[in-house]
Design a protein around this motif. Structure first.
Motif, PDB file in Angstrom:
ATOM      1  N   MET A  30       0.513  -0.773  -0.338  1.00 28.17           N
ATOM      2  CA  MET A  30       0.353  -0.018   0.035  1.00 28.17           C
ATOM      3  C   MET A  30       0.779   1.031  -0.089  1.00 28.17           C
ATOM      4  SD  MET A  30      -3.058   0.674  -0.913  1.00 28.17           S
ATOM      5  CE  MET A  30      -4.504   0.591   0.167  1.00 28.17           C
ATOM      6  N   LYS A  31       1.895   1.199   0.913  1.00 30.81           N
ATOM      7  CA  LYS A  31       2.949   2.459   0.574  1.00 30.81           C
ATOM      8  C   LYS A  31       3.456   2.908  -0.852  1.00 30.81           C
ATOM      9  CE  LYS A  31       4.724   4.474   4.118  1.00 30.81           C
ATOM     10  NZ  LYS A  31       3.571   5.674   4.826  1.00 30.81           N
ATOM     11  N   GLU A  32       3.932   1.544  -1.469  1.00 31.19           N
ATOM     12  CA  GLU A  32       4.145   1.732  -3.006  1.00 31.19           C
ATOM     13  C   GLU A  32       3.191   2.627  -3.501  1.00 31.19           C
ATOM     14  OE1 GLU A  32       4.079  -1.493  -1.826  1.00 31.19           O
ATOM     15  OE2 GLU A  32       6.421  -1.364  -0.951  1.00 31.19           O
ATOM     16  N   LEU A  33       1.867   1.557  -3.225  1.00 33.06           N
ATOM     17  CA  LEU A  33       1.227   2.806  -4.106  1.00 33.06           C
ATOM     18  C   LEU A  33       0.832   4.389  -3.590  1.00 33.06           C
ATOM     19  CD1 LEU A  33      -1.472   2.831  -6.829  1.00 33.06           C
ATOM     20  CD2 LEU A  33      -2.817   2.263  -4.779  1.00 33.06           C
ATOM     21  N   GLU A  34       0.675   4.908  -2.431  1.00 34.08           N
ATOM     22  CA  GLU A  34       0.321   6.032  -1.517  1.00 34.08           C
ATOM     23  C   GLU A  34       1.935   7.227  -2.661  1.00 34.08           C
ATOM     24  OE1 GLU A  34       0.313   6.036   2.326  1.00 34.08           O
ATOM     25  OE2 GLU A  34      -1.200   5.414   2.109  1.00 34.08           O
ATOM     26  N   GLN A  35       2.805   6.405  -2.577  1.00 35.79           N
ATOM     27  CA  GLN A  35       4.065   7.313  -2.797  1.00 35.79           C
ATOM     28  C   GLN A  35       4.162   7.053  -4.743  1.00 35.79           C
ATOM     29  OE1 GLN A  35       6.794   7.884  -0.816  1.00 35.79           O
ATOM     30  NE2 GLN A  35       7.179   9.827  -3.309  1.00 35.79           N
ATOM     31  N   ALA A  36       3.410   6.134  -5.918  1.00 35.67           N
ATOM     32  CA  ALA A  36       3.453   6.386  -6.690  1.00 35.67           C
ATOM     33  C   ALA A  36       2.239   7.422  -6.964  1.00 35.67           C
ATOM     34  CB  ALA A  36       3.357   4.839  -7.104  1.00 35.67           C
ATOM     35  N   GLU A  37       1.926   7.246  -5.910  1.00 35.13           N
ATOM     36  CA  GLU A  37       0.399   8.708  -6.401  1.00 35.13           C
ATOM     37  C   GLU A  37       1.729   9.947  -6.077  1.00 35.13           C
ATOM     38  OE1 GLU A  37      -2.684   6.976  -3.910  1.00 35.13           O
ATOM     39  OE2 GLU A  37      -3.363   5.903  -5.589  1.00 35.13           O
ATOM     40  N   ASP A  38       1.962  10.022  -5.150  1.00 39.40           N
ATOM     41  CA  ASP A  38       2.258  11.456  -4.571  1.00 39.40           C
ATOM     42  C   ASP A  38       3.193  11.527  -5.667  1.00 39.40           C
ATOM     43  OD1 ASP A  38       1.252  11.623  -2.189  1.00 39.40           O
ATOM     44  OD2 ASP A  38       2.468  11.168  -0.772  1.00 39.40           O
ATOM     45  N   ASP A  39       4.766  11.159  -6.131  1.00 41.55           N
ATOM     46  CA  ASP A  39       5.141  11.404  -7.311  1.00 41.55           C
ATOM     47  C   ASP A  39       4.658  11.366  -8.448  1.00 41.55           C
ATOM     48  OD1 ASP A  39       6.755  10.029  -5.703  1.00 41.55           O
ATOM     49  OD2 ASP A  39       7.259   8.563  -6.668  1.00 41.55           O
ATOM     50  N   PHE A  40       3.151  10.498  -8.999  1.00 42.22           N
ATOM     51  CA  PHE A  40       2.748  11.232  -9.889  1.00 42.22           C
ATOM     52  C   PHE A  40       2.235  12.959 -10.157  1.00 42.22           C
ATOM     53  CE2 PHE A  40      -2.162  12.084 -11.925  1.00 42.22           C
ATOM     54  CZ  PHE A  40      -1.313  11.102 -13.612  1.00 42.22           C
ATOM     55  N   ALA A  41       1.539  13.113  -8.749  1.00 44.25           N
ATOM     56  CA  ALA A  41       0.988  14.821  -8.538  1.00 44.25           C
ATOM     57  C   ALA A  41       2.037  15.462  -8.542  1.00 44.25           C
ATOM     58  CB  ALA A  41       0.310  14.292  -6.846  1.00 44.25           C
ATOM     59  N   GLN A  42       3.233  15.393  -7.810  1.00 49.26           N
ATOM     60  CA  GLN A  42       4.033  16.040  -8.003  1.00 49.26           C
ATOM     61  C   GLN A  42       4.929  16.135  -9.584  1.00 49.26           C
ATOM     62  OE1 GLN A  42       6.237  17.741  -4.817  1.00 49.26           O
ATOM     63  NE2 GLN A  42       6.755  18.870  -6.460  1.00 49.26           N
ATOM     64  N   GLN A  43       5.018  14.797 -10.196  1.00 47.76           N
ATOM     65  CA  GLN A  43       5.045  15.362 -11.801  1.00 47.76           C
ATOM     66  C   GLN A  43       4.927  16.226 -12.393  1.00 47.76           C
ATOM     67  OE1 GLN A  43       8.590  14.951 -12.802  1.00 47.76           O
ATOM     68  NE2 GLN A  43       7.442  15.803 -15.177  1.00 47.76           N
ATOM     69  N   ALA A  44       2.845  15.792 -12.223  1.00 48.00           N
ATOM     70  CA  ALA A  44       2.146  16.997 -12.601  1.00 48.00           C
ATOM     71  C   ALA A  44       1.925  18.564 -12.370  1.00 48.00           C
ATOM     72  CB  ALA A  44       0.518  16.169 -12.327  1.00 48.00           C
ATOM     73  N   LEU A  45       2.241  18.275 -11.019  1.00 52.22           N
ATOM     74  CA  LEU A  45       2.424  20.396 -10.876  1.00 52.22           C
ATOM     75  C   LEU A  45       3.519  20.703 -11.498  1.00 52.22           C
ATOM     76  CD1 LEU A  45       1.524  19.500  -6.564  1.00 52.22           C
ATOM     77  CD2 LEU A  45      -0.131  21.206  -8.751  1.00 52.22           C
ATOM     78  N   VAL A  46       5.513  20.004 -11.227  1.00 57.55           N
ATOM     79  CA  VAL A  46       5.843  20.693 -11.826  1.00 57.55           C
ATOM     80  C   VAL A  46       5.826  20.770 -13.473  1.00 57.55           C
ATOM     81  CG1 VAL A  46       8.274  19.918 -12.751  1.00 57.55           C
ATOM     82  CG2 VAL A  46       7.750  19.511 -10.073  1.00 57.55           C
ATOM     83  N   GLU A  47       4.648  20.020 -14.354  1.00 61.73           N
ATOM     84  CA  GLU A  47       4.853  19.976 -15.559  1.00 61.73           C
ATOM     85  C   GLU A  47       3.435  21.788 -15.522  1.00 61.73           C
ATOM     86  OE1 GLU A  47       3.016  16.588 -17.644  1.00 61.73           O
ATOM     87  OE2 GLU A  47       4.742  15.587 -16.871  1.00 61.73           O
ATOM     88  N   ALA A  48       3.553  21.457 -14.840  1.00 63.97           N
ATOM     89  CA  ALA A  48       1.903  22.566 -14.759  1.00 63.97           C
ATOM     90  C   ALA A  48       3.121  24.030 -14.491  1.00 63.97           C
ATOM     91  CB  ALA A  48       1.178  22.434 -13.488  1.00 63.97           C
ATOM     92  N   VAL A  49       3.696  23.809 -13.641  1.00 59.33           N
ATOM     93  CA  VAL A  49       5.037  25.048 -13.896  1.00 59.33           C
ATOM     94  C   VAL A  49       5.788  25.079 -15.046  1.00 59.33           C
ATOM     95  CG1 VAL A  49       6.601  25.579 -12.236  1.00 59.33           C
ATOM     96  CG2 VAL A  49       4.920  24.628 -11.095  1.00 59.33           C
ATOM     97  N   GLU A  50       6.375  24.297 -14.884  1.00 62.99           N
ATOM     98  CA  GLU A  50       6.991  24.066 -16.757  1.00 62.99           C
ATOM     99  C   GLU A  50       5.869  24.736 -17.686  1.00 62.99           C
ATOM    100  OE1 GLU A  50       7.993  20.630 -16.738  1.00 62.99           O
ATOM    101  OE2 GLU A  50      10.023  20.954 -16.608  1.00 62.99           O
ATOM    102  N   ASN A  51       5.167  24.696 -18.054  1.00 63.36           N
ATOM    103  CA  ASN A  51       3.701  25.481 -18.684  1.00 63.36           C
ATOM    104  C   ASN A  51       3.619  26.768 -18.476  1.00 63.36           C
ATOM    105  OD1 ASN A  51       3.493  22.728 -20.067  1.00 63.36           O
ATOM    106  ND2 ASN A  51       1.518  21.961 -18.843  1.00 63.36           N
TER     107      ASN A  51
END
Length: 90
Positions: A1-22
Motif C-alpha cells: 500500500m505504501k508503494e501505491l501512495e508513493q507512486a500517487e505522490d510522485d505522479f502528483a508532484q510531476q503533474a505540478l512540475v509540468e504545470a509550472v513548466e507550462n
C-alpha cells in the motif's frame, strides 16, 4: 500500500512540475518566469527550483479547495515572489 501512495505522490508532484513548466513557457503568470530565472541565478538547480515552485502551486490549490473558492492567481504569484525572496542569500 505504501508503494501505491508513493507512486500517487510522485505522479502528483510531476503533474505540478509540468504545470509550472507550462506557466513558464506560456508566460502566465509572468512571475513564474521571473522566479525560475531568479532562483537559478541564485544558484538553485533548475529541477529543485521547479519542485519548490510546484510546492507553492500545490499549497495554493489546497487552500482554494479548503476554502471552496476559485484559484487565486494573484496570491499564487505573490507566494512565488516570496519564494524567490526567501531564497536570496543575505
Amino acid at each position: 500500500m505504501k508503494e501505491l501512495e508513493q507512486a500517487e505522490d510522485d505522479f502528483a508532484q510531476q503533474a505540478l512540475v509540468e504545470a509550472v513548466e507550462n506557466q513558464i513557457a506560456d508566460g502566465h503568470p509572468r512571475e513564474a518566469g521571473l522566479v525560475i530565472m531568479d532562483l537559478i541565478g541564485q544558484g538553485v538547480d533548475r529541477d529543485d527550483a521547479l519542485v519548490k515552485m510546484a510546492d507553492v502551486l500545490a499549497a495554493q490549490i489546497a487552500q482554494s479547495m479548503q476554502e471552496d473558492r476559485p484559484f487565486d492567481v494573484n496570491a499564487y504569484a505573490r507566494d512565488l515572489l516570496q519564494l524567490a525572496a526567501a531564497a536570496t542569500p543575505e
